[in-house]
Design an enzyme around this catalytic site. Sequence first.
Site, PDB file in Angstrom:
ATOM      1  N   TYR A  47      71.151  37.586  92.345  1.00  0.00           N
ATOM      2  CA  TYR A  47      70.565  37.815  91.029  1.00  0.00           C
ATOM      3  C   TYR A  47      71.642  38.430  90.126  1.00  0.00           C
ATOM      4  O   TYR A  47      72.323  39.381  90.533  1.00  0.00           O
ATOM      5  CB  TYR A  47      69.371  38.751  91.188  1.00  0.00           C
ATOM      6  CG  TYR A  47      68.764  39.174  89.881  1.00  0.00           C
ATOM      7  CD1 TYR A  47      68.072  38.262  89.100  1.00  0.00           C
ATOM      8  CD2 TYR A  47      68.890  40.473  89.414  1.00  0.00           C
ATOM      9  CE1 TYR A  47      67.522  38.645  87.890  1.00  0.00           C
ATOM     10  CE2 TYR A  47      68.339  40.866  88.211  1.00  0.00           C
ATOM     11  CZ  TYR A  47      67.662  39.937  87.452  1.00  0.00           C
ATOM     12  OH  TYR A  47      67.123  40.324  86.255  1.00  0.00           O
TER      13      TYR A  47
ATOM     14  N   LYS B 237      58.130  39.774  89.911  1.00  0.00           N
ATOM     15  CA  LYS B 237      58.074  38.337  90.116  1.00  0.00           C
ATOM     16  C   LYS B 237      56.771  37.960  90.831  1.00  0.00           C
ATOM     17  O   LYS B 237      55.717  38.158  90.289  1.00  0.00           O
ATOM     18  CB  LYS B 237      59.334  37.890  90.864  1.00  0.00           C
ATOM     19  CG  LYS B 237      60.638  38.507  90.302  1.00  0.00           C
ATOM     20  CD  LYS B 237      60.935  38.076  88.876  1.00  0.00           C
ATOM     21  CE  LYS B 237      62.045  38.884  88.205  1.00  0.00           C
ATOM     22  NZ  LYS B 237      63.295  38.969  88.925  1.00  0.00           N
TER      23      LYS B 237
HETATM   24  C1  LIG Z   1      64.413  39.815  88.901  1.00  0.00           C
HETATM   25  C2  LIG Z   1      65.138  40.083  90.127  1.00  0.00           C
HETATM   26  C3  LIG Z   1      65.677  41.345  90.402  1.00  0.00           C
HETATM   27  C4  LIG Z   1      65.569  42.486  89.409  1.00  0.00           C
HETATM   28  O1  LIG Z   1      64.253  42.881  89.219  1.00  0.00           O
HETATM   29  P1  LIG Z   1      63.655  43.465  87.839  1.00  0.00           P
HETATM   30  O2  LIG Z   1      62.238  43.732  88.200  1.00  0.00           O
HETATM   31  O3  LIG Z   1      63.839  42.411  86.792  1.00  0.00           O
HETATM   32  O4  LIG Z   1      64.422  44.701  87.527  1.00  0.00           O
HETATM   33  C5  LIG Z   1      66.320  41.531  91.607  1.00  0.00           C
HETATM   34  N1  LIG Z   1      66.453  40.530  92.502  1.00  0.00           N
HETATM   35  C6  LIG Z   1      65.959  39.303  92.266  1.00  0.00           C
HETATM   36  C7  LIG Z   1      66.128  38.237  93.293  1.00  0.00           C
HETATM   37  C8  LIG Z   1      65.301  39.033  91.077  1.00  0.00           C
HETATM   38  O5  LIG Z   1      64.825  37.803  90.847  1.00  0.00           O
END
Ligand SMILES: *Cc1c(COP(=O)(O)O)cnc(C)c1O
Length: 386
Positions: free
Chosen positions: A102, A198
Site C-alpha cells: 500500500y 476497507k
Molecule cells: C488503505 C490501506 C491501508 C491504510 O489504511 P487507512 O485506513 O486508509 O489508514 C493499509 N494497508 C492497506 C493494504 C490498505 O489498503
Amino acid sequence: MSRGINTKCIHLEETEGKVDNYGAISYPIYQTATYAHPGVGQSTGYDYNRVSNPTRDQLEKTVVSLEGGSDALAFSSGMAAITLLMELFKPGDHIIADSDLYGGSIRLFKEINEKNGLKFSSIDCHKEKIEDYITENTKALYIETPTNPMMNVTDIRAAAKIAHDHGLLLIVDNTFMTPVFQNPLTLGADIVVHSGTKYLGGHNDTLAGFLVTDRDDIIERLRFLYKTTGSCLAPFDSWLILRGIKTLGIRMKQAEANAKAIAEWLKTRSSVRKIVYPGLPEHPGHEIQKAQARGFGAMLTIELESKEYALSVLEKIRMIKYAESLGGVETLITYPTTQTHADVPEEIRIKNGITDSVLRISVGIEDAEDLIAELTKVFDEIESGK
Ligand SMILES: *Cc1c(COP(=O)(O)O)cnc(C)c1O
C-alpha cells in the site's frame, strides 16, 4: 467445534448466555471520555477512553474471534495502526518490506521511519530470496499478500519459517483478504494488520485500523504504546465497524463472485493487455493462494492498451465511481499512478508494473450484470471514438 465465520461475524461467543445492556441486540455506543469510580482504589474496569471503551472492546474481541490470536487493538485508521506498530522498533533496526505495498505504508517507512533511524530493504517477497537480505539488525519481515495493486501472492507459511529461523517477526497486512478468506496468524504470522476502513467496515463511511497478535509479550508492549500515543478508535466509529462486520461474510462472497465475472468479461476485450486477479488459474500465485486462503478476494488490476484508454474509462464511468479506497459495497476504480501510489518513486512503480495504463478495480456487491453492462458501454464508447 469452532463456529463458522458468518456466525462469528454476528455473535461474540464469549459474551453469550447473559442479558447485558438491557438486552440490546445492537451493542451500545458508550459515548464517554471518562468513567466514574465506585470508590477509592476501585474501577468498573474502565478508567479513561484512550485506554479502553466497552464498544471498542466489543469490536476488538470480535476481530480476535475472526482472526485468531489473543488480542487486537482498534485504531483511528490503518495508518495509525502501522505507525504505532513501527514503535516496536528502535533506531538501527532493519525491516524487510515487500516492494509492492500500500502506497501509504511505503510513504510512512521512507519519509518518517527512516528519518527516525529504521532501515528498510524493499524486495519482491513472492520471488526474491528473502534470506539474502537478512542482516544481524533485521527484526521483521513486512508483507501484504496479495499485494496492492499488483496482486502478487507470497507464501505466508514459507515466509513465517524464514522469519522464525532468523528470529524475525512476520507482519502481514491482511486488508485485501480479510479473515473471511485468510488467517495469517494460523499460517505462522506474528502480527496481522488491517485497514478496517476497507472490507471490515465495508461501507466507505469511516476509517479504522487494527493490529492483531497471538504473542503476549508483543501485546503488552503495544497496549502500553497505545495508551501512551492515543490513536484509538472512537466509540461511534467502533460501532460502525462492528455493524459492518456483521455482513462481512456475505459481502466478501458476493464481491468475489462479481470479481470473477468481471475478470472473465475482461478476457473478452482486446483493449485489455493484462488482468491480474489471483482467482484466474493463469495467475502465477493461484496455487499458493488456494493453499493458504479460502478465496481470492475482489480486487482486480488491469493494464489497458494505453494511458488515454485508461483515463477515458475513468472519465466515462457513472455508477462505478472513480475514487481511492477499496473494500466497500460500491465498485470503485482507482488510478494508482496519481492516487494510491503517487508517492512511490517512479522507477519502483514501473518495475512493479504500475504503468500509467493500469487501473485497479475494487469490485463491490452490486449485481454483476449491471457492472458488466456499464463497463461494456464504456469500453464500446471508447473504441467507437464517441
Ligand atoms: C488503505 C490501506 C491501508 C491504510 O489504511 P487507512 O485506513 O486508509 O489508514 C493499509 N494497508 C492497506 C493494504 C490498505 O489498503
